[in-house]
Design a protein around this motif. Structure first.
Motif, PDB file in Angstrom:
ATOM      1  N   GLN A 154      -6.570  41.631 -20.103  1.00 54.55           N
ATOM      2  CA  GLN A 154      -5.482  40.839 -20.043  1.00 54.55           C
ATOM      3  C   GLN A 154      -5.599  39.502 -18.920  1.00 54.55           C
ATOM      4  O   GLN A 154      -6.170  39.578 -17.876  1.00 54.55           O
ATOM      5  CB  GLN A 154      -4.284  41.299 -19.121  1.00 54.55           C
ATOM      6  CG  GLN A 154      -3.084  40.748 -18.693  1.00 54.55           C
ATOM      7  CD  GLN A 154      -2.298  40.360 -20.039  1.00 54.55           C
ATOM      8  OE1 GLN A 154      -2.063  41.241 -20.911  1.00 54.55           O
ATOM      9  NE2 GLN A 154      -1.765  38.974 -20.171  1.00 54.55           N
ATOM     10  N   LEU A 155      -5.814  38.366 -19.979  1.00 51.86           N
ATOM     11  CA  LEU A 155      -6.045  37.166 -19.061  1.00 51.86           C
ATOM     12  C   LEU A 155      -4.974  36.589 -18.369  1.00 51.86           C
ATOM     13  O   LEU A 155      -3.763  36.572 -18.941  1.00 51.86           O
ATOM     14  CB  LEU A 155      -6.767  36.249 -20.224  1.00 51.86           C
ATOM     15  CG  LEU A 155      -7.967  36.509 -20.887  1.00 51.86           C
ATOM     16  CD1 LEU A 155      -8.316  35.577 -22.073  1.00 51.86           C
ATOM     17  CD2 LEU A 155      -9.168  36.793 -20.178  1.00 51.86           C
ATOM     18  N   GLY A 156      -5.460  35.947 -17.248  1.00 53.04           N
ATOM     19  CA  GLY A 156      -4.378  35.300 -16.513  1.00 53.04           C
ATOM     20  C   GLY A 156      -4.523  33.786 -16.817  1.00 53.04           C
ATOM     21  O   GLY A 156      -4.874  33.410 -17.927  1.00 53.04           O
ATOM     22  N   THR A 157      -3.511  32.928 -16.147  1.00 56.19           N
ATOM     23  CA  THR A 157      -3.921  31.522 -16.232  1.00 56.19           C
ATOM     24  C   THR A 157      -4.488  30.763 -15.369  1.00 56.19           C
ATOM     25  O   THR A 157      -4.936  29.472 -15.615  1.00 56.19           O
ATOM     26  CB  THR A 157      -2.217  30.836 -16.276  1.00 56.19           C
ATOM     27  OG1 THR A 157      -1.603  31.411 -15.193  1.00 56.19           O
ATOM     28  CG2 THR A 157      -1.471  31.735 -17.232  1.00 56.19           C
ATOM     29  N   VAL A 158      -4.799  31.520 -14.214  1.00 58.11           N
ATOM     30  CA  VAL A 158      -5.394  30.625 -13.392  1.00 58.11           C
ATOM     31  C   VAL A 158      -6.626  31.800 -12.521  1.00 58.11           C
ATOM     32  O   VAL A 158      -6.596  32.922 -12.940  1.00 58.11           O
ATOM     33  CB  VAL A 158      -4.726  30.131 -12.105  1.00 58.11           C
ATOM     34  CG1 VAL A 158      -3.961  29.074 -12.537  1.00 58.11           C
ATOM     35  CG2 VAL A 158      -4.043  31.251 -11.223  1.00 58.11           C
TER      36      VAL A 158
END
Length: 202
Positions: A154-158
């Motif tokens: 799951q990729l975050g934004t920062v």
């Protein structure tokens, strides 16, 4: 791991590091995508002939057992997400057998159709690594192919290290590499957070 086959579905060059690592370990990696992206570990036409050319006076060097070249290879096939059945057919021809690993980072619009089309190319119980972009909610996504043990990234934004910095490709690559290693080692389905979903409140 010699002789194993991996199918990597991602945008051009997005998971090139993963493909190179698997190839160095002896995997046959198939990469269907729209544009060609060269890999350092590829066996290109004429490479053997070029290696045979030596400057005058050169003495052939025979390395020890630890210097043997791996027998892995990477194969690129031109494919498009909006043609999932054609993509699966081309991947099947390039694999020449069932895939022992699937790594997928696909745009949400095409995710279900492409994953569904290639599911039949996977060996029974073959592990899957699925990279998912950030979602607005807090709920983590479920694996799309439940019959296969899946490592969801799951990729975050920062960045996890600095909430004021965007998530970097190197950080993503490290997280996906860790998930691939867990998949190969036979770990059960789990979710891995890479980066932060939103900036921390200070």
């Amino acid at each position: 791991m010699a002789g194993r086959k991996a199918l990597i579905l991602a945008g051009t060059g997005m998971l090139a590091g993963i493909a190179e690592n698997l190839t160095r370990e002896g995997w046959h990696v198939v990469l269907p995508c729209r544009r060609y992206h060269p890999l350092d570990t590829e066996v290109r036409p004429g490479a053997a002939a070029l290696r045979s050319l030596r400057r005058p006076g050169h003495r052939p060097y025979r390395g020890g057992p630890g210097r043997a070249r791996p027998d892995g290879k990477a194969t690129w096939v031109e494919a498009h997400w909006d043609r999932p059945r054609e993509l699966a057919a081309k991947a099947e021809a390039a694999l020449r057998g069932q895939a022992d690993l699937l790594v997928a980072w696909i745009h949400e619009e095409y995710r279900r159709s492409v994953m569904g089309a290639v599911e039949g190319l996977l060996a029974h119980g073959a592990p899957v690594v699925e990279v998912r972009n950030a979602f607005g909610g807090v709920d983590l996504p479920d694996p799309l192919l439940p019959s296969h043990p899946t490592q969801v990234v799951q990729l975050g934004t920062v960045s996890a290290h600095d909430a004021h910095r965007c998530l970097a490709q190197a950080e993503i690559g490290e997280g996906v590499s860790d998930a691939v290693r867990r998949a190969i080692e036979g770990h059960p389905t789990s979710t891995h957070q890479v980066g932060q979903l939103r900036p921390l409140v200070r």
